[in-house]
Design an enzyme around this catalytic site. Sequence first.
Site, PDB file in Angstrom:
ATOM      1  N   ASP A  15       0.848  -1.192   0.000  1.00 67.84           N
ATOM      2  CA  ASP A  15       0.000   0.000   0.000  1.00 67.84           C
ATOM      3  C   ASP A  15       0.888   1.247   0.000  1.00 67.84           C
ATOM      4  O   ASP A  15       2.105   1.146  -0.157  1.00 67.84           O
ATOM      5  CB  ASP A  15      -0.982  -0.016   1.175  1.00 67.84           C
ATOM      6  CG  ASP A  15      -0.293  -0.055   2.530  1.00 67.84           C
ATOM      7  OD1 ASP A  15       0.901   0.295   2.630  1.00 67.84           O
ATOM      8  OD2 ASP A  15      -0.961  -0.426   3.510  1.00 67.84           O
ATOM      9  N   VAL A  16       0.299   2.408   0.191  1.00 70.10           N
ATOM     10  CA  VAL A  16       1.074   3.653   0.138  1.00 70.10           C
ATOM     11  C   VAL A  16       2.103   3.752   1.258  1.00 70.10           C
ATOM     12  O   VAL A  16       3.038   4.551   1.170  1.00 70.10           O
ATOM     13  CB  VAL A  16       0.164   4.906   0.150  1.00 70.10           C
ATOM     14  CG1 VAL A  16      -0.706   4.939  -1.086  1.00 70.10           C
ATOM     15  CG2 VAL A  16      -0.669   4.978   1.406  1.00 70.10           C
TER      16      VAL A  16
END
Length: 136
Positions: A15-16
């Site tokens: 994810d980020v």
Amino acid sequence: MPHSTFIKVRGYHLDVYQHVNNARYLEFLEEARWSYLEAVGDIEHFEQLGLAWVIVNININYRAQATMGHLLRIDTAFTQINGKSAVINQKVWLDGTDTLVADADITFVCLDKKAGRAVLIEGPLKERLTTRLETL
């Protein structure tokens, strides 16, 4: 002995925040369950009986982060058999360490595909599953 499946963390799993996205663990766990069911011959066996496993609950705990390049070991085992349901426990480890990344209890029913409803886990079905009961 639990069944082990290995998955290498890839960039598209992240994810980020650059760790494995929580939703990806559900995919990892599913891959490990399929691998387990293939290894013990349940996919073909239950297909011949017109039965299917249907998940009714997943309880997952996230314990540590995994990042790109990590090799994960997912241990899978039946841990409980009830009247119409059973539980598979899965643990996700950073391979080669004692770091528990996640653990989950997956509750499922055995569905009669023609009738569209859960069947009692009894007789030969219960005997087949009972031989695999263990604690992870």
